[in-house]
Design an enzyme around this catalytic site. Structure first.
Site: not given
Ligand code: EPZ
Length: 420
Positions: A24-25, A94, A118, A123-127, A307, A329, A399
């Site tokens: 999926k990912n 997301r 969620c 789940r910030p997206i600042d990065l 995960d 995480i 999902r």
């Molecule tokens: C991906 O989510 C996966 N989803 C998630 O899988 C997975 O748990 C996660 O990576 C970690 O491996 C998909 O690939 C679609 P991150 P993502 O950005 O990209 C922080 C599942 O069950 N962060 O790697 O949203 C964030 O809060 C799902 O299949 C910021 O601070 O996760 C977290 O603490 C759940 N700012 C950490 O980084 C940002 O701009 C990792 O998040 C982005 C992230």
């Protein structure tokens, strides 16, 4: 609404063979990448799961055409009729944020709803936003939407403050069409990220990896179409390996990439299970009646995947002793604990840690799924809980898992999907 009804027993031993679906990912960013070209992108080994339907709806809403093929999808986005990803779709998933980079890179504009939080924390997206700004995008946040605009993105050097999977994916896609060279440092190294880069290079991008978490992208003016097979789902693989260990079973999991689940295999072996290759792209797991407690700390790939935290917790409820899980995480990824306690587990959450005391006999009950991986954990627990376990709100499960009840039934589980 539907629910899963599982008739479990402590002595249930799953046996047989099961084939994994595509990841999926990996398929979600691959579908988003189709926005980067007007030519056909053909994806195979695509899992039939809800999140894929959601992002295909989003691509169609934007003006792309999506056609189902025998084992995947054919996508073509010659132009777009909208540059907006609605709140309704982003709220549902997301990962819709993955259209942000491609839209602004190819069309110069993107309007994407801010993803809500969620069940697994904020789940910030600042990065994502900081990276696109570095590439020259003008970003404004208004009325719950991110508006990103740029005449043409320009290459830059970007250092991710922390590893972000979709953040890395968004920036790889945006930089592919930027003018000049981009260096991304501290990239996420998940296999799904690497696989997206393989697809982008097939489309004509020029991405290479000076070191394992640094990407160099030399921007091109346009990208072409490609055909690509989606890599196997390593989290589904881990889920079924744990199912085999948990039930003292003996199963062969086919269609896998063993090195993608190395950290899970290590922990399964440490807990006493036998896990070995079983020919090309297959792993055999044999469970043990004496499960040894383990301390688990989740971390970015190649560490133990967040995960897999919920699923492994179920195994640890059957370990003879106390295990400590540390979730590094996400800030609130223990919503499955209360439901596991309802089944008889002895788990105490202390901040980012969960202390799991075993061995606790589990007994069937009605439990509620709260997020994708929590749902999988509840299904696993139902397999070894005495009596009947009903898991409701299984839209979360659908999902990310394709036909999970059929796959488990094929291994000897008694599990039915019924109307709730
Ligand atoms: C991906 O989510 C996966 N989803 C998630 O899988 C997975 O748990 C996660 O990576 C970690 O491996 C998909 O690939 C679609 P991150 P993502 O950005 O990209 C922080 C599942 O069950 N962060 O790697 O949203 C964030 O809060 C799902 O299949 C910021 O601070 O996760 C977290 O603490 C759940 N700012 C950490 O980084 C940002 O701009 C990792 O998040 C982005 C992230």
């Amino acid at each position: 609404m539907e629910k899963l009804v599982i008739k479990g027993a402590p002595g249930l031993r799953l046996r047989g063979e099961v084939r994994m679906s595509g990841a999926k990912n990996a398929v979600l960013p691959a579908i988003a990448a189709s926005l980067l070209t007007g030519e056909e992108v053909r994806l195979s080994n695509v899992p039939r799961v809800k999140d894929v339907e959601t992002i295909l709806t989003l691509i169609a809403d934007l003006g792309g055409s999506c056609k189902n093929t025998a084992d995947g999808v054919s996508l073509r986005v010659p132009k777009i009729r909208s540059d907006e990803a609605s709140y309704e779709l982003v709220r549902a998933m997301r990962a819709s944020i993955l259209v942000l980079g491609p839209l602004v890179a190819r069309f110069g504009k993107a309007v994407v709803a801010l993803p809500g939080g969620c069940a697994i924390g904020s789940r910030p997206i600042d990065l994502h936003i900081a990276g696109l700004q570095k590439l020259g995008a003008t970003i404004s946040l208004e009325h719950g939407y991110i508006r990103a605009e740029a005449d043409r993105l320009r290459g830059a050097e970007i250092v991710f403050e922390k590893k972000t999977v979709t953040g890395t994916e968004n920036l790889l896609m945006a930089a592919a069409l930027a003018k000049g060279e981009t260096i991304l440092r501290n990239c996420a190294r998940e296999p799904e990220v690497a696989d997206l880069a393989v697809l982008l290079n097939k489309m004509g991008a020029r991405i290479d990896w000076p070191d394992e978490d640094t990407a160099r992208i030399r921007g091109v003016k346009e990208l072409g179409g490609a055909a690509h097979a989606i890599i196997p789902d390593r989290i589904e693989t881990g889920t079924f390996l744990v199912a085999g260990a948990l039930t003292g079973g003996d199963i062969i999991v086919r269609g896998v990439v063993p090195e993608h689940v190395g950290s899970v295999i290590d922990k399964l072996r440490a807990s006493g299970a036998y896990v070995e290759p079983a020919g090309e792209g297959a792993l055999r797991v044999v469970g043990t009646s004496e499960v040894r407690p383990q301390d688990i700390t989740t971390s970015p790939y190649p560490g133990f995947p967040t995960d897999m935290q919920a699923q492994f917790m179920v195994l640890l409820t059957q370990a003879a002793g106390t295990s400590i899980i540390t979730e590094t995480i996400f800030d609130r990824r223990y919503s499955h604990v209360n439901e596991l306690v309802r089944l008889g587990a002895s788990i105490e959450v202390q901040g980012d840690k969960a202390v799991v005391k075993g061995k606790t006999p589990l007994s069937g009950a009605e439990v509620v799924a709260t997020d994708l991986r929590a749902s999988a954990a509840l299904v696993l627990a139902g397999l070894v809980a005495t009596g009947e376990t009903t898991v409701t709100e299984i839209e979360h499960l659908d999902r990310g898992y394709e036909r999970i009840e059929e796959k488990l039934r094929g291994l000897g589980a008694s599990i039915e999907r019924v109307k709730a």
